[in-house]
Structures are given as structure tokens and as C-alpha cells.
Design a protein around this motif. Sequence first.
Motif, short mmCIF file in Angstrom:
data_model
loop_
_atom_site.label_atom_id
_atom_site.label_comp_id
_atom_site.label_asym_id
_atom_site.label_seq_id
_atom_site.Cartn_x
_atom_site.Cartn_y
_atom_site.Cartn_z
N TRP A 122 61.69 18.26 95.28
CA TRP A 122 62.23 16.92 94.97
C TRP A 122 61.46 16.24 93.86
N MET A 123 60.17 16.58 93.77
CA MET A 123 59.39 16.04 92.66
C MET A 123 59.93 16.60 91.34
N PHE A 124 60.16 17.91 91.34
CA PHE A 124 60.72 18.54 90.14
C PHE A 124 62.09 17.93 89.80
N ALA A 125 62.92 17.81 90.84
CA ALA A 125 64.27 17.26 90.61
C ALA A 125 64.18 15.83 90.07
N GLY A 126 63.24 15.05 90.60
CA GLY A 126 63.09 13.66 90.14
C GLY A 126 62.71 13.60 88.68
N VAL A 127 61.73 14.42 88.27
CA VAL A 127 61.30 14.44 86.86
C VAL A 127 62.46 14.92 85.99
N PHE A 128 63.18 15.93 86.47
CA PHE A 128 64.32 16.47 85.69
C PHE A 128 65.36 15.38 85.45
N VAL A 129 65.70 14.63 86.51
CA VAL A 129 66.72 13.59 86.39
C VAL A 129 66.25 12.49 85.44
N LEU A 130 65.00 12.04 85.61
CA LEU A 130 64.48 10.97 84.76
C LEU A 130 64.44 11.40 83.29
N GLY A 131 63.86 12.58 83.04
CA GLY A 131 63.73 13.05 81.67
C GLY A 131 65.09 13.32 81.02
N SER A 132 66.03 13.87 81.80
CA SER A 132 67.36 14.13 81.24
C SER A 132 68.04 12.81 80.91
N THR A 133 67.90 11.82 81.79
CA THR A 133 68.48 10.51 81.52
C THR A 133 67.96 9.97 80.19
N THR A 134 66.65 10.10 80.00
CA THR A 134 66.04 9.60 78.77
C THR A 134 66.60 10.30 77.54
N LEU A 135 66.62 11.63 77.58
CA LEU A 135 67.07 12.37 76.41
C LEU A 135 68.56 12.13 76.14
N PHE A 136 69.38 12.07 77.19
CA PHE A 136 70.80 11.82 76.96
C PHE A 136 71.03 10.40 76.44
N ALA A 137 70.20 9.45 76.89
CA ALA A 137 70.33 8.09 76.36
C ALA A 137 70.01 8.09 74.86
N ILE A 138 68.99 8.87 74.47
CA ILE A 138 68.66 8.96 73.04
C ILE A 138 69.81 9.63 72.28
N GLY A 139 70.41 10.66 72.90
CA GLY A 139 71.54 11.34 72.27
C GLY A 139 72.73 10.40 72.08
N LEU A 140 73.01 9.56 73.08
CA LEU A 140 74.12 8.61 72.96
C LEU A 140 73.81 7.58 71.88
N CYS A 141 72.53 7.23 71.77
CA CYS A 141 72.09 6.31 70.74
C CYS A 141 72.36 6.92 69.35
N LEU A 142 72.03 8.20 69.20
CA LEU A 142 72.31 8.90 67.94
C LEU A 142 73.79 8.87 67.63
N ALA A 143 74.62 9.14 68.65
CA ALA A 143 76.07 9.12 68.44
C ALA A 143 76.53 7.73 68.06
N ALA A 144 75.84 6.71 68.57
CA ALA A 144 76.26 5.34 68.29
C ALA A 144 75.94 4.92 66.87
N VAL A 145 74.79 5.36 66.35
CA VAL A 145 74.37 4.83 65.05
C VAL A 145 74.77 5.70 63.86
N THR A 146 75.31 6.91 64.10
CA THR A 146 75.65 7.75 62.95
C THR A 146 77.15 7.65 62.65
N PRO A 147 77.47 7.55 61.35
CA PRO A 147 78.86 7.30 60.97
C PRO A 147 79.77 8.52 61.05
N ASN A 148 79.24 9.73 60.81
CA ASN A 148 80.14 10.89 60.83
C ASN A 148 79.42 12.13 61.31
N SER A 149 80.17 13.23 61.46
CA SER A 149 79.60 14.40 62.12
C SER A 149 78.54 15.10 61.25
N ARG A 150 78.64 14.95 59.93
CA ARG A 150 77.61 15.57 59.09
C ARG A 150 76.29 14.85 59.28
#
Lengths: 251, 310
Positions: free
Chosen positions: A142-170
Motif C-alpha cells: 500500500w505504501m508503494f501504491a500510495g507513492v505510485f498514485v501521488l507521483g502519477s497524479t503529479t506527472l499527469f497534472a504536469i502533462g495536462l498543463c503542457l497540453a493547456a499551454v501549447t498551441p499545436n501538436s508540433r
Amino acid sequence: MATIPRTARLVAVETKLFLREPAAVFFTIMLPVGLLLALGLSIPDFRKPDPLLGGQRPVDAQFPALMVLLSVMMLALSLLPTTLVTYRERGMLRRMSTTPVRPSSLLAAQLVIHVGVAVAATTLTLGLGHLALDMPAPPAFWMFAGVFVLGSTTLFAIGLCLAAVTPNSRVVQGAGAAVLFPLLFLGGMWLPRQVMPEVLRRISDFTPSGAFGQGLTDALAGQAPQPLHLAVLAGWAVVAGLMAARLFRWQ
Amino acid sequence: MAIITVDNLHKTYGTRVAVEDVSFSVEEGEIFGVVGRNGAGKTTTVECVAGLRTPTSGTIRVEADLKQQVGVQLQDCSLPDKIRVGEALSLYASFYSRPADWRALLEETGLDPRTAFAKLSGGQRQRLSIALALVGNPKIAILDELTTGLDPQARRDTWELIERIRDRGVTMILVTHFMEEVERLCDRVAVISAGRVLAVDTPEGLIARAGGEQRLTFRTREPVDGLRALPDVSSVTTSTDGIPAQPGRRGRAATADDAVEVVVIGTGGLLPAVMSVLPASLMSDLHVERTTLDDAFLALTGEPADQPAA
């Protein structure tokens, strides 16, 4: 309401589309699992206890932790933002807003798929590592699962942020790579954290990848993750999540 | 009964006015054309009707559920490269509470359900896009530039598809700048120029408005400026103006004998009037036609329909 079956339908079709991209499957599943098995089995040093790792073998915790990190980072910082920006660029989110299904369902479906692939790749990495390299099962699951969930949330939030601020696929692909490679380095992908110079390791402590990688390594080794790393991950998650929510454009 | 009513629609993007003042209504079951040059405000107008954009002012009333009962085909919209035709149709069908039979629609498009989107030609993509607009079994379909960029055969195939859908009683708004398309498909048309409605009429009505005029085409080496002064003449255009004088004759305007193709539009005794200035011996390839919708559009807007905006 028929919302659940509709979303399930969307997830099913989008999953098929994900699996039809050979590069996506390769970089997120085959590369991390393959690297662990190939290097773990062919290089004897990876199977020797290392005093710098508290007497554990690299393949026991650190190597698989880094492979999990690699998979999640590929999914969150490269594939997800590229898919979302491409969909926006092609007018698909806009097109969907003329139907009874909200475009946010498509975003949710993509998140579900990318998180699902991260879970699958992690399971495969740990499972095959256990079978082939005699890696111990996570002593504190459960400790591993907790770290996995927290870290994945962080990285996906950064990914969504990237998608939000970039104008096109290039641009999103360039920006994704510009974020991905320094973060992979600071996460210890090429230079493990225990041999990093002190100052570099301190910087790494405060990056999402450094904190996530070390947290996963600690959890797989049966140790509690450092509070600093958990706080760093939570902080990045909040900042990136708020930015993504404020800045995301549907067209 | 009007199924769509647009009253004094006004839309600005920042300081740029996209639609100045547009009003029209669409009757149930008709194909209503929205024509005009590029940049006239057609797309903005129909996107406001579809609920994709919010009018700056004015009212739009649509007698249907915008999400469930209005199907939309957008310009510049594509699908993921790897999605197959059948998957796209069945997925979009699953969005609606009372969808059409997507397999029957698929048959009408003549597409192979296993083809990936990236492998479709322009015409095939357009047919898929129309099918997606119809898969929810809509009361109203809004189709934006549905044949732009298609070759003549693909265009005709698309028109046939639209005619079959009309026969099912679907009300359609068709944005286009092809007069041939309007003449073939539309019951009524709104002509839009610079964000305003210049006329709403049947295609025949628009031609009649142009005065039941005649159109005289000939080639000559003589100057033709004098023709503009004649009372029966309403417009004189020459091939040197960059306007194709006659559909189907494009590209033949400039020839070795440097004669210029001239189109004179006017009323009454147009031919004798022109010949009083320019004797028949100085003209070649002379013929007289009734006004076309293209001419009517030209007369209304002062611009040819299919010239891109400068």
C-alpha cells in the motif's frame, strides 16, 4: 443516465486507438519492461548487492522503480499531451461539443487510458522482474501504491498543463521532450541518485521526477518514502493541476 | 413553420466584426443555403445557430434539442488517423439517445467500414463527416462547406447523398459558395456579404431579381469601355479582369490573337444596343444566355461567388 456506458464506449475505442500506435506501446510498456529484463539478466553488476543501496541489488528496487518512472513519464509528459493537443488541433473536441457527449468526457477517457497503461506497465515490470530476476514483491504494497498514485497524479497534472499551454501538436512534442529529458536525468535515469554530486541530488529532491523516483525506490525497498519527497510531489500536483484547469482550451 | 429563426445576429471577435446584422428563418424540411464570399460571415452565423459560438447580440431560436437533434458538419474537423470508418460511426451513434441505424448510413456513404481515417480521400472524409452529422438521427443538419476541395465526381456523389437525406425530411442548412450546388440543392438561400443579409429568396427568385437579365458573351480586340454607358447594360466584365467569363471555359480567355472575352449583362434590347457600338464584324464567338445564379450573385454582391477573399 446513459453517461457511464457512453464513456465506457469512448474508453474502449480510444484504447484500441492507443494500442494501434506501435510507438506508444513500445515506449510505455515494452521499453521499460524490456530494459529491466535485458539489462538485469545480461549485466551481472545489476544482480550484485550494492553497499550504496543498503546492500540491496539494483534490480531489487532502484532499477524497477526507474522503469516505472520512465513509463509514467512517457505517458504523462509525451503521449497524453500530444494526443490531447492533436485532438484539439483537429477540431475534435469542438466537434464533440455539438453532440450530447461533452468534450471533457474525451479528456477523461484519455486520462483513464493513460493511467491504465501506466498501471499495466508497472504490474508487468514488477511481475516479470519477480519471475525473471527474483525481485521481491513490494514488502509494503500500500505504501508503494500510495507513492505510485501521488507521483502519477503529479506527472499527469504536469502533462495536462503542457497540453493547456501549447498551441499545436508540433510545439507540444518539442515542449514535452524539453521537459521529459531533463526530468528523466534528474530522476536518476542515467546517473543514479546515490552517485550524483550532492548539489545535483538536492536539486533532484525538489523535482517531480527525483522525488517520485526516490519515493518508488524507497517503497519497493520496504522503507517509508521521505516526507520531503511526498511534499514535493503534492506541491507540484497542486500547482500544475490548478494551472491546467485554468489554462486548458477546448478549441 | 419556422424551425430556426435568427434575428439581428451580431458577432464580434475582439474588435473585428464577423457578423454585422443577420436575420433569416428556416422552414421545416427545407434545404436552406447560406452563400457568400469567404469571410462574409457564413461560418460564424451557422456556428452561432449550432450553439458553438455565443452571439454578441441578437436572438437565435431553434425548435430542437441542440445536442440531440441538431447534427453538425464542421469545416476543418478531422478524426484520429487510426480510427476506422465503422468505429467512428458506431461510436458517434452511441452518443445519442435515439440514433439512426449507423450501418444503413454507412451503406449510403459507400465507404468500407474497415478503412482507417488517414487512408480516406477528401471526398470519402467529407461523406463520413456528413454521415457523422446524421448518425444522431437529427431534425436539423448544419453542413459547412461540404463540397469544398472535392473533385467534380465526388461533389456530385455528395449532392446525391444530400438529396437522399432531404427525402427523409431532415431540415438542412448548407453553407457554400458554389452556385451550382445552391441551384441543385437549395429551396431557399440567404446571400450574405460583409456580415449582412443582402437577400433571402429561392434560387429562381434571385435570378428574377437580377432582372431576368440577359448575358452576352463574345470575344473582341476592340475597347469595350463604351458599352458601360449604354442604358440597357448593367455590367461589363472582361477576361482581363481576372474573372472567368463563362463557366467551363476557364483558362481559354488568353489566346494568341489577344482578343479579350467580354461578358455584358443587361436588359431589354441588349444585343442591338451592343451592336450599335460594336459592329458584329468586330466580335467573334458571340452568344446570348439568360442570367445564371452566378450572375445574380454577382449583381447582388458586386463580387463573383467563387473568388477567394483578397
